[in-house]
Design a protein around this motif. Structure first.
Motif, PDB file in Angstrom:
ATOM      1  N   VAL A 104      34.835  45.290  49.595  1.00  0.00           N
ATOM      2  CA  VAL A 104      34.557  44.673  48.357  1.00  0.00           C
ATOM      3  C   VAL A 104      36.028  44.806  46.964  1.00  0.00           C
ATOM      4  N   PHE A 105      36.402  46.061  47.160  1.00  0.00           N
ATOM      5  CA  PHE A 105      37.482  45.900  46.041  1.00  0.00           C
ATOM      6  C   PHE A 105      38.939  44.895  47.097  1.00  0.00           C
TER       7      PHE A 105
ATOM      8  N   PRO B 246      35.790  52.227  38.221  1.00  0.00           N
ATOM      9  CA  PRO B 246      35.019  50.721  39.269  1.00  0.00           C
ATOM     10  C   PRO B 246      35.168  52.107  40.320  1.00  0.00           C
TER      11      PRO B 246
ATOM     12  N   HIS C 183      34.035  50.681  44.178  1.00  0.00           N
ATOM     13  CA  HIS C 183      33.847  49.406  45.241  1.00  0.00           C
ATOM     14  C   HIS C 183      33.942  50.503  46.753  1.00  0.00           C
ATOM     15  N   ARG C 184      33.596  49.946  47.802  1.00  0.00           N
ATOM     16  CA  ARG C 184      33.713  49.866  48.721  1.00  0.00           C
ATOM     17  C   ARG C 184      35.344  48.923  49.483  1.00  0.00           C
ATOM     18  N   ARG C 185      35.941  49.674  49.833  1.00  0.00           N
ATOM     19  CA  ARG C 185      36.767  49.007  49.984  1.00  0.00           C
ATOM     20  C   ARG C 185      37.183  47.560  50.897  1.00  0.00           C
TER      21      ARG C 185
ATOM     22  N   ILE D  87      38.007  41.658  45.810  1.00  0.00           N
ATOM     23  CA  ILE D  87      38.182  41.716  44.349  1.00  0.00           C
ATOM     24  C   ILE D  87      39.506  40.879  43.784  1.00  0.00           C
TER      25      ILE D  87
END
Length: 90
Positions: free
Chosen positions: A47-48, A41, A43-45, A51
């Motif tokens: 977004v991570f 995966p 992701h931009r930080r 999540i």
């Protein structure tokens, strides 16, 4: 942290199969292109982190949500079907 200087259209390689390429530079923004296997995966930080927060919230079970689980499990029905090759009697 490793800090590298790269110009537009130059890349860095992470491990054997992740390539990060500088696609564009505009003022104080850098656009990156990332090639990685689909099982990794990316992701931009922010977004991570979102999540991760949602996963933590989903993993918390409230006592009032346990109502159905507190009931005793149903008793198994006895079956007269023959055992499969995986169900060997000892």
């Amino acid at each position: 942290m490793l800090v590298l200087s790269r110009q537009r259209d130059e890349s860095i390689i992470i491990g054997d199969n992740i390539v990060v390429t500088i696609v564009d530079i505009r003022g104080d923004k850098v656009r990156l292109g990332i090639q990685a296997p689909t099982e990794i995966p990316v992701h931009r930080r922010e977004v991570f982190e979102a999540i991760q927060r949602e996963n933590m919230q989903a993993s918390r079970v409230q006592p009032n949500e346990l109502g159905e689980l507190k009931q005793s499990p149903p008793k198994p029905k006895h079956s007269k079907e023959p055992l499969s090759r995986h169900d060997k009697q000892l």
